[in-house]
Write an enzyme that holds these catalytic residues in place. Structure first.
Site, PDB file in Angstrom:
ATOM      1  CD  GLN A  46      70.661   7.777  10.828  1.00  0.00           C
ATOM      2  OE1 GLN A  46      70.978   9.063  10.796  1.00  0.00           O
ATOM      3  NE2 GLN A  46      71.682   7.161  10.363  1.00  0.00           N
ATOM      4  CE  LYS A  67      73.866  11.294  11.850  1.00  0.00           C
ATOM      5  NZ  LYS A  67      72.956  10.643  10.933  1.00  0.00           N
ATOM      6  CG  ASP A 118      72.054  13.701   5.905  1.00  0.00           C
ATOM      7  OD1 ASP A 118      73.199  13.592   6.282  1.00  0.00           O
ATOM      8  OD2 ASP A 118      71.003  12.948   6.272  1.00  0.00           O
TER       9      ASP A 118
HETATM   10  N1  GUN Z   1      72.561   6.522   7.094  1.00  0.00           N
HETATM   11  C1  GUN Z   1      73.922   6.284   7.141  1.00  0.00           C
HETATM   12  N2  GUN Z   1      74.657   7.266   6.993  1.00  0.00           N
HETATM   13  C2  GUN Z   1      73.851   8.399   6.893  1.00  0.00           C
HETATM   14  C3  GUN Z   1      73.877   9.579   6.778  1.00  0.00           C
HETATM   15  O1  GUN Z   1      75.149  10.333   6.774  1.00  0.00           O
HETATM   16  N3  GUN Z   1      72.727  10.397   7.136  1.00  0.00           N
HETATM   17  C4  GUN Z   1      71.608   9.864   6.985  1.00  0.00           C
HETATM   18  N4  GUN Z   1      70.412  10.692   7.428  1.00  0.00           N
HETATM   19  N5  GUN Z   1      71.386   8.506   7.285  1.00  0.00           N
HETATM   20  C5  GUN Z   1      72.583   7.792   7.182  1.00  0.00           C
END
Ligand code: GUN
Length: 289
Positions: A96, A52, A119
């Site tokens: 996350q 990211k 998100d």
């Molecule tokens: N963990 C697995 N997929 C995601 C996601 O798309 N966003 C976040 N914040 N955590 C995750």
């Protein structure tokens, strides 16, 4: 002949589009920033978070990284989110998942300002999606819609079957396919007639989290297969679908790796730019994913 949907190439296209937008904002002295929070050092999360940050660098936006220790208390995390909510120079906030067991994910997600919820996990974002109002959409399902559209797959009136009902993929996927006028069925671990339902699927999204769980023989000819799974096995990485057995049966299929995976980050970056625009009155009331 089965066509392979190249998620890497499509995500690159999107990133190039966003890169241009970010450059144009920068020329006007406008800086976009995403804050990424990770608690603990779950190995998969470390990889996602690193990617990211790399994505932000690639398209030329700022990223702030908070790598908090496993023992961080819920209150400490909430307090950091409040601080980031208040900062005008932070446009998107991403926590996350998964979080350590002593922290309640729902409480944390609710603390994020919906205007910065890139998100798309906040109940306000989810509610907006459900009633067709503007708001952020969870990145993986939003990325799948982009993959389908950019591959020229029509969704109108199609029998769409989703395997999995998670808040991150299955449920928002159903809403998005419905918004595209698909006829949507969501199957899950308690579904009793899955084989019959699969035979009807024209668009199939696998998000069950089980390696090579689906075989080509379960589908009718011409099905479009989207594989959200990602698993490490003795031969490398595989998805929820047995890719080889679908050759010649599916009309389109996403490979693992290189299908859905790269789209998630592209859509996160897309959402972050939309967040900036929305916060600065640069966009109308259009959908932000
Ligand atoms: N963990 C697995 N997929 C995601 C996601 O798309 N966003 C976040 N914040 N955590 C995750």
């Amino acid at each position: 002949m089965t066509k392979i949907i190249d998620g890497k190439a499509i995500s690159m296209q999107i990133k190039e589009e966003i890169k241009k937008e970010a450059a144009s904002l920068k020329e006007q002295g406008k800086n976009v920033t995403l804050a990424v929070i990770q608690v603990g050092d779950n190995p998969a999360s470390c990889v996602y978070v690193r990617n990211k940050k790399k994505g932000c660098e690639y398209i030329g936006i700022g990223s702030l990284s908070y790598e908090l220790k496993e023992e961080t208390t819920q209150e400490e995390l909430l307090s950091l989110i409040r601080e980031l909510n208040a900062r005008e120079d932070v446009n998107g906030i991403l926590v996350q998942l998964p979080l350590p067991a002593h922290i309640d994910e729902d409480t944390v997600i609710r603390e994020i300002d919906p205007k910065k919820d890139v998100d798309g996990f906040h109940p306000q974002s989810v509610g907006a999606l459900c009633i067709g109002q503007p708001g952020f959409v969870s990145c993986t399902p939003a990325g799948i819609i982009e993959l389908l559209k950019r591959s020229g797959v029509s969704l109108e009136g199609k029998e769409c079957v989703i395997l999995g009902r998670s808040n991150i993929v299955g449920k928002p996927m159903a809403r998005l396919l419905l918004a595209e006028n698909g006829t949507v069925t969501v199957c899950h671990s308690r579904t009793s007639n899955m084989d019959e339902i699969l035979q009807e699927a024209e668009i199939f999204v696998a998000a069950v989290g089980r390696p090579k769980f689906f075989h080509g023989s379960q589908f009718r000819e011409g099905t479009v297969i989207i594989d959200v799974g990602i698993h490490r096995d003795e031969n490398g990485i595989c998805g929820d679908v047995d890719f080889e057995s679908c050759q010649g049966i599916a009309s389109y299929i996403t490979p693992v790796p290189g299908g859905v995976g790269p789209m998630t980050i592209a859509m996160l970056l897309y959402n972050t730019l939309r967040a900036y625009e929305h916060q600065h009155g640069l966009s109308g009331g259009e959908k932000r994913a």
